[in-house]
Design a protein around this motif. Sequence first.
Motif, mmCIF file in Angstrom:
data_model
loop_
_atom_site.group_PDB
_atom_site.id
_atom_site.type_symbol
_atom_site.label_atom_id
_atom_site.label_comp_id
_atom_site.label_asym_id
_atom_site.label_seq_id
_atom_site.Cartn_x
_atom_site.Cartn_y
_atom_site.Cartn_z
ATOM 1 N N TYR A 199 0.833 -1.205 0.000
ATOM 2 C CA TYR A 199 0.000 0.000 0.000
ATOM 3 C C TYR A 199 0.869 1.257 0.000
ATOM 4 O O TYR A 199 0.582 2.226 -0.717
ATOM 5 N N TYR A 240 -1.017 -4.936 -5.452
ATOM 6 C CA TYR A 240 -2.335 -5.027 -4.825
ATOM 7 C C TYR A 240 -2.900 -6.445 -4.895
ATOM 8 O O TYR A 240 -3.629 -6.864 -3.975
ATOM 9 N N THR A 289 -9.082 -2.824 -0.536
ATOM 10 C CA THR A 289 -7.991 -3.325 -1.371
ATOM 11 C C THR A 289 -8.523 -3.814 -2.705
ATOM 12 O O THR A 289 -7.947 -3.533 -3.765
#
Length: 311
Positions: A199, A240, A289
């Motif tokens: 992140y 991700y 996410t």
Amino acid sequence: MTVASLTIRLTMGSSSGLASATIMGYFLRLLQLLSTCLAFSLVATTGTWRETIGNWSMFIWCLCFVVTLLTFIVELCGLQFLWPFSWDDFLINYASYSTLLCLSASIIYSTTYIQTVPHGSSWNHAIAATAFSCLASVTYATEVAWMYSWPSQITCYVLRMPGLLKGLENFVACVIFAFISNTSLYLHQPALVWCVAAYSICLFLGAGALLLYLRGYSNKLPICFPIFLLWLALLSIFLYVSALVLWLLYQFDENFGGQPQRSSDVSCRHQFTYLVCIWDQRLVVAILTAVNLLIYVADLVYWARWVFVRD
């Protein structure tokens, strides 16, 4: 004589428009300062905030107040020429991000704390803080709409499709950090620490791409800027995807030490717990996410079409 008279009139008209814009800017800036100051002051003085998620709202209000105050001082003293970027570009992009941030702070604070604060002076202060936070969102959004209507050429990266996607990516990442501010969610497991690192890397690279564009360095890279953004989106998707898979496994799979059921989390059964308990925070991070992954996929598709189809 006629040319001189015409020049004077044009100059006066230009100065009048500038003065009008400055007055409007000062008015909006004062409303932003007032609303953000009252929001964090009401919460701080009454103690109607707690650790983890509550820090997010307080941080946003304080950040917006400080940056807006510095902006107001710069405009008041006429020091815009010292700014390395285009001042108008900075203002409209900052106002766009502030709109989203204050809106998220309003939603997170109200849904997380107002329902847990007992009725009384503290509850009234929490309601008032939420109202002022919403007012801050409205004033920043008003500034965006007002500046966007200017006849001048403002390079508003946030209001264009690639900038909108990049802004949403950074915004969702910031909200994710609000929910993982509780370090006990991930410090016990290296795989979860990698998720936080993913992140952070994506947010850092996204902010860097935005700064390159605003600074006018997008054409000074060794590769074409759209190709750079294409590879950036591809890298972010990889990060991700890994973060989503690892987060789901280590937070919700019993074989990896996770908790698949909300009832298995003791913090969710406590009658005085926050509305968003630890298990809820894990779930929200997983959902955000996945959402940000979809935004990065849309970003990749956009730049792939730009590079391979447009050319």
